[in-house]
Design an enzyme around this catalytic site. Sequence first.
Site, PDB file in Angstrom:
ATOM      1  N   ASP A 251      46.798  17.579  57.020  1.00 16.19           N
ATOM      2  CA  ASP A 251      46.538  16.532  56.475  1.00 16.19           C
ATOM      3  C   ASP A 251      46.122  15.194  57.175  1.00 16.19           C
ATOM      4  O   ASP A 251      47.078  14.951  58.244  1.00 16.19           O
ATOM      5  CB  ASP A 251      47.755  16.252  55.679  1.00 16.19           C
ATOM      6  N   GLU A 284      41.821  17.810  57.760  1.00 16.39           N
ATOM      7  CA  GLU A 284      41.340  16.563  56.770  1.00 16.39           C
ATOM      8  C   GLU A 284      41.115  15.411  57.749  1.00 16.39           C
ATOM      9  O   GLU A 284      42.274  14.960  58.519  1.00 16.39           O
ATOM     10  CB  GLU A 284      42.226  16.059  55.770  1.00 16.39           C
TER      11      GLU A 284
END
Length: 573
Positions: A251, A284
């Site tokens: 993330d 990401e």
Amino acid sequence: MTYRYGPEVDEDGVRFRLWAPGADAVDLLIGDRALPMTDRGGGHFELAVVGAGPGLAYRFSIDGGTVPDPATRRQKGDVEGASVVTVPPAARVSKPARPWHEAVIVEVHVGAATPEGTFAALAGRLDHYAALGVTALELLPVADFPGARNWGYDGVLPFAPDESYGTPDDLRRLIDAAHERGLQLYLDVVYNHFGPVGNYLPSYAGAFFTDEFSTPWGSAIDFEREEVRAFFVENAAYWIEEYGFDGLRFDAVHAFEGPGRRLFLDDLARRLRAIDPQPHLILENDHNEASLLGGGSAFDAQWNDDFHHVFHVALTGEHEGYYRAYADDTAKRTARVLAEGFAYQGEPTPNRDGAPRGEPSGHLHPRSFVSFLQNHDQVGNRAFGERLAELAAPERLDLACFALLLSPQIPMLFMGEEFATRRRFPYFCDFEEEFGQLVREGRRKEFSGFSTFSGDDIPDPLSPSTFESAKLDWSETWTSEGQTALARVKALIGLRKTHIVPLLAGAFRGADASAEGGVVECEWRFDGGKLVMALNLSETEGPTGVGRSDPVAAIGRVEPGRLGPWSGALWRS
């Protein structure tokens, strides 16, 4: 591997360990007993307890206060409760050998994917995904978070699956059940911050953080410290080695700060690439750093927000907020995204005060990009959590699905998208009232600049009813609309397997794209042949210079040299 964090179980008992560089002394608490731990230097404390074993509950006492083990493998009674000793089972189901270029992914929130919201209940739905033809499920973070419901990005105990979803063994059974069906399981992990409630590290391990950099969540993680890098590297390896996950999605790596950032990414990749079979590693990264992808890079792919943004603007006409950067000549930007991956490759962006974003990406293999039309972020971070089935006309959404599943980038669906659910996915959490009120106010402030936002009618993120409203309604799969959508997605995945996947196994030789009016044309070249796609993203008929022979797939009205409104075709040669 040998782990330095968390309890270590052997035939004699359990060795408990804690890195607490800010503590003078640490006691291990087992029931009513306080057992002094040995200071091994450098902030490392440990104690071997003979005869201890799995199931034992424990905590640590530091300066009169009690804290859970930050590397606990199981937590009982939420983040404030006791840590529990566990050991992994010896026998596991072998992993399916699925190369990355075959991937078709569905992103899933465990708590909202079924009425029960558990690992066991999700295991009962795996046949649905296997029959659809997808190859992998990607779970939103499952690390222990405060309260009974959360997206997962407020986790504070990254080694412990949240108790609301089930036990560690329940999670292992889910993964084994997926592997039995030829499905892979990926996990979203969060290493850029800890949640705001239940994180005790600052009180005894302030060295985990640095005030030199700030993030949206407060002080940044200090990745210059080897102990900190090792904590997260061990966590990543733990999910792969002790649970059997087939890949990880990291993330917001753009939020890793300081010179330790690349040290950590290098350490992480080096450790995980030593595992056999190698896991799939997905980033990401809002910086769009092409240099982290492709070739000899350690990371397989990046979530491609640009793909989502150009198609969202084309489908809905929305142009506020970050969509403003994609609203000028959307067809041209769509062409670039299809051919080269990133829409912004170092150019200034209007929604960032003109700051440049991205790196050149046209040389990267299309499998370096995970593309999507919807995900938890892009749906749930809307004020009301609307899905595209509610926002876009059916013919537009059908064409976008055609482009998603038949372009050579790796496609990802958001749970329920495959049966065109209109069930909203609003943001939800379960913080105590004082902090929860700050969350409510923050949500209202976040959307105050949007012209369609009225303010007071935003769903209350703390209300249990908001969470319940986000859960999938599986009865929709039996409606005529749901059946039609499922048949379309299944057929497109079948076409992808036949015509796209074989080409993705070979070398990429480049791509060209053009946009004229609303018609986008793209040609991708591979060792094994080429693909040509034409899309008409407009309400009027448009000419196309491709497709002299019959396409292998088409949607809408496709004629030689002409595309009807919201029509598309794919050719292979």
